[in-house]
Design an enzyme around this catalytic site. Structure first.
Site, mmCIF file in Angstrom:
data_model
loop_
_atom_site.group_PDB
_atom_site.id
_atom_site.type_symbol
_atom_site.label_atom_id
_atom_site.label_comp_id
_atom_site.label_asym_id
_atom_site.label_seq_id
_atom_site.Cartn_x
_atom_site.Cartn_y
_atom_site.Cartn_z
ATOM 1 N N ASP A 1 0.865 -1.182 0.000
ATOM 2 C CA ASP A 1 0.000 0.000 0.000
ATOM 3 C C ASP A 1 0.899 1.229 0.000
ATOM 4 O O ASP A 1 1.886 1.275 0.726
ATOM 5 C CB ASP A 1 -0.905 0.018 1.234
ATOM 6 C CG ASP A 1 -1.989 -1.040 1.183
ATOM 7 O OD1 ASP A 1 -2.373 -1.456 0.071
ATOM 8 O OD2 ASP A 1 -2.466 -1.446 2.248
ATOM 9 N N ASP B 1 -7.084 -1.742 -4.063
ATOM 10 C CA ASP B 1 -8.047 -1.440 -3.001
ATOM 11 C C ASP B 1 -9.170 -0.541 -3.514
ATOM 12 O O ASP B 1 -10.348 -0.760 -3.196
ATOM 13 C CB ASP B 1 -7.355 -0.761 -1.821
ATOM 14 C CG ASP B 1 -6.319 -1.648 -1.149
ATOM 15 O OD1 ASP B 1 -6.394 -2.884 -1.294
ATOM 16 O OD2 ASP B 1 -5.429 -1.089 -0.482
#
Length: 159
Positions: A117, A136
């Site tokens: 991320d 995501d």
């Protein structure tokens, strides 16, 4: 169904390309504090390895392979379901977004043991402590799209 597969393919490709650039071209993990200013404070790349589920929940447990299995099972179910469900163009796109994003995160878990991320967005004096990635975003948009763009079971409806 072709639209679902193509959407999933491009989401997967874009997700993996962005992660490759961040990990190997910008080399974000070695940047000072693991950050790279893109358009501060609105968009900053901030490295975070997510070993858990959303927002790092259950990160202290070794759930790598369980999460891979769950993502693959959900992807297979969505593909099976969207094939059987009366759907419009947006439902097929939504299914592709969800599946492409899920498979992008599966690759991360298999290769790195965690999801990479790196996108961090803050605004208006509010500092966001969380990071996310293209997969995501796609999973979220795909799930919301499937809720809004599919009809559900018509047999329950009375005239």
């Amino acid at each position: 169904m072709r639209l679902t597969y193509w959407t999933g393919f491009w989401v997967f490709l874009l997700d993996q390309l962005s992660k490759y650039i961040v990990l190997y071209r910008i080399d974000l993990p070695t940047q000072p504090n693991g950050t790279y200013d893109v358009f501060p404070p609105f968009l900053v790349f901030r490295m975070a390895w997510n070993r858990g589920v959303n927002f790092g929940l259950f990160a202290n447990f070794d759930m790598r392979w369980a999460l891979v299995a769950v993502a693959l099972a959900i992807s297979a179910f969505v593909l099976w379901w969207i094939r059987k469900q009366p759907a419009n163009r947006w439902a097929y796109v939504s299914a592709g977004l969800l599946v492409g994003g899920a498979l992008g995160n599966v690759v991360d878990r298999v290769l790195h043991g965690a999801v990479a991320d790196f996108i961090n967005m803050s605004c208006c004096g509010i500092t966001n402590p969380y990071a996310f990635n293209i997969a995501d975003i796609s999973i979220f948009l795909g799930a919301v799209g499937l809720v809004f763009f599919t009809d559900g079971d018509k047999s329950d409806k009375t005239a």
